[in-house]
Design a protein around this motif. Structure first.
Motif, PDB file in Angstrom:
ATOM      1  N   GLU A 131      19.825  64.865  -0.217  1.00 49.57           N
ATOM      2  CA  GLU A 131      19.330  64.803  -2.057  1.00 49.57           C
ATOM      3  C   GLU A 131      18.926  63.369  -2.170  1.00 49.57           C
ATOM      4  OE1 GLU A 131      22.610  65.410  -4.622  1.00 49.57           O
ATOM      5  OE2 GLU A 131      20.921  65.239  -6.279  1.00 49.57           O
ATOM      6  N   ASP A 140      16.617  67.605  -6.431  1.00 48.37           N
ATOM      7  CA  ASP A 140      17.607  67.721  -7.953  1.00 48.37           C
ATOM      8  C   ASP A 140      16.544  67.288  -8.375  1.00 48.37           C
ATOM      9  OD1 ASP A 140      18.747  66.009  -9.966  1.00 48.37           O
ATOM     10  OD2 ASP A 140      20.095  66.866  -8.805  1.00 48.37           O
ATOM     11  N   ASN A 149      17.246  64.563 -10.992  1.00 49.73           N
ATOM     12  CA  ASN A 149      16.382  64.029 -10.488  1.00 49.73           C
ATOM     13  C   ASN A 149      15.467  62.696 -10.912  1.00 49.73           C
ATOM     14  OD1 ASN A 149      19.707  62.706 -10.241  1.00 49.73           O
ATOM     15  ND2 ASN A 149      19.447  63.291  -8.242  1.00 49.73           N
ATOM     16  N   HIS A 172      19.191  71.014  -7.110  1.00 52.75           N
ATOM     17  CA  HIS A 172      19.706  71.230  -8.301  1.00 52.75           C
ATOM     18  C   HIS A 172      19.587  70.650  -9.500  1.00 52.75           C
ATOM     19  CE1 HIS A 172      24.028  69.057  -6.539  1.00 52.75           C
ATOM     20  NE2 HIS A 172      23.413  70.286  -5.746  1.00 52.75           N
ATOM     21  N   HIS A 183      25.177  64.442 -15.672  1.00 56.33           N
ATOM     22  CA  HIS A 183      25.650  65.397 -15.326  1.00 56.33           C
ATOM     23  C   HIS A 183      26.747  66.253 -16.192  1.00 56.33           C
ATOM     24  CE1 HIS A 183      25.242  65.058 -10.951  1.00 56.33           C
ATOM     25  NE2 HIS A 183      23.553  64.730 -11.741  1.00 56.33           N
ATOM     26  N   GLU A 220      24.333  71.938 -12.230  1.00 55.41           N
ATOM     27  CA  GLU A 220      25.530  70.604 -11.974  1.00 55.41           C
ATOM     28  C   GLU A 220      26.048  70.463 -13.117  1.00 55.41           C
ATOM     29  OE1 GLU A 220      23.474  67.144  -9.862  1.00 55.41           O
ATOM     30  OE2 GLU A 220      25.252  67.385  -8.572  1.00 55.41           O
TER      31      GLU A 220
HETATM   32 FE   LIG Z   1      22.567  66.653  -8.053  1.00 52.70          FE
END
Ligand SMILES: [Fe+2]
Length: 278
Positions: free
Chosen positions: A139, A171, A174, A202, A218, A245
């Motif tokens: 990830e 992700d 992110n 994610h 998260h 998530e």
């Molecule tokens: Fe993640």
């Protein structure tokens, strides 16, 4: 998994809502092996029930693929047993490091975006893949300061994916968080990624502390611009499982179910034709 699948992390705080009335009715659940390996008693029974009810994707916390030291082979032996027992198709981890000189740092730190780090990480990934007899999925992590970088993050990730043959857990939150904190364009970052290597996505919420600082918690609901970035990303790639998530600050499970529903709608909009054809 080649159809449209939306899942959520199986957490003790919301465990009841996966059974019985089943407010949460995901297509799969995500588990951290660290939290469940060797567990007996009440939670051991819940683990058995959950893994009998739902397909599982593993998302580990402690592999620390970027550390100078050898991986914890003993722990990986347990992960391998879990993979075989539960017929796991995806074992995902973080492209980061979390321990050094045997000290756990309790954070996922970015690996320096450097050629020497790429050589090291690629070797480690191949060792782990050989040991497990399967592809590892890594990830892109959120980070707050790049360390001694000599290249861009996108190039760093792509080279690792290409050279090691690992899969990519993208992700999307992110990407949004890093783009905001480091002043780059999130869509341009997505354009550069090897989307053909992505086998898991994610999606999460975050906390905006100031215009140029987001903390990846998260612990909040997903915001519209992150849904939009997911929509953009999904339009450029094949279907993969998508995870909501949520690790902290749990709302009523109905709210989580609503977020999963929205993820499913965006997935279906982008991937419906692909699924019908295949
Ligand atoms: Fe993640």
């Amino acid at each position: 998994m080649d159809s449209i699948k939306t899942g959520i992390g199986f957490r003790r705080e919301i465990a009841d809502d996966f059974f019985g009335q089943s407010v949460l009715d995901p297509d799969f659940i995500e588990l951290a092996p660290e939290n469940w390996v060797g567990l007996g008693g009440y939670w051991g029974d819940i683990f058995k029930k959950a893994t009998k009810t739902y397909p599982v994707i593993l998302h580990g916390l402690s592999l620390s693929i970027g550390s100078p030291e050898e991986p914890d082979w003993n722990f990986l032996k347990h992960v391998k047993e879990m993979i075989e027992e539960l017929h796991i198709k995806i074992y995902s981890e973080h492209l980061s490091f979390a321990k050094m000189d045997n000290a756990h740092l309790y954070d996922l730190l970015p690996i320096p975006f450097r050629k020497d780090a790429i050589r090291h990480v690629v070797k480690r990934i191949q060792q782990v893949q050989d040991f497990l007899g399967m592809q590892l999925t890594l990830e892109n992590v959120s980070y707050y300061t790049p360390v001694a970088a000599e290249m861009e993050e996108a190039d760093f990730i792509n080279e690792i994916v290409e050279q090691s043959g690992c899969g990519l857990l993208l992700d999307v939150n992110n990407v949004y968080v890093n783009a905001n904190n480091h002043g780059y364009n999130a869509r341009e970052f997505i354009d550069k990624m090897l989307l053909g290597s992505v086998n898991y996505i994610h999606m999460a919420g975050h906390l905006q502390l100031s215009p140029d600082l987001i903390i990846d918690t998260h612990g909040e609901k997903i915001i519209d611009p992150v849904y939009d970035l997911f929509d953009y990303t999904a339009g450029k790639m094949k279907p993969v499982p998508v995870l909501l998530e949520r690790d902290f600050n749990f709302p009523e499970s109905e709210e989580l179910a609503g977020e999963m529903k929205r993820l499913k709608e965006i997935s279906t909009k982008n991937w419906r034709d692909y699924v019908v054809q295949s």
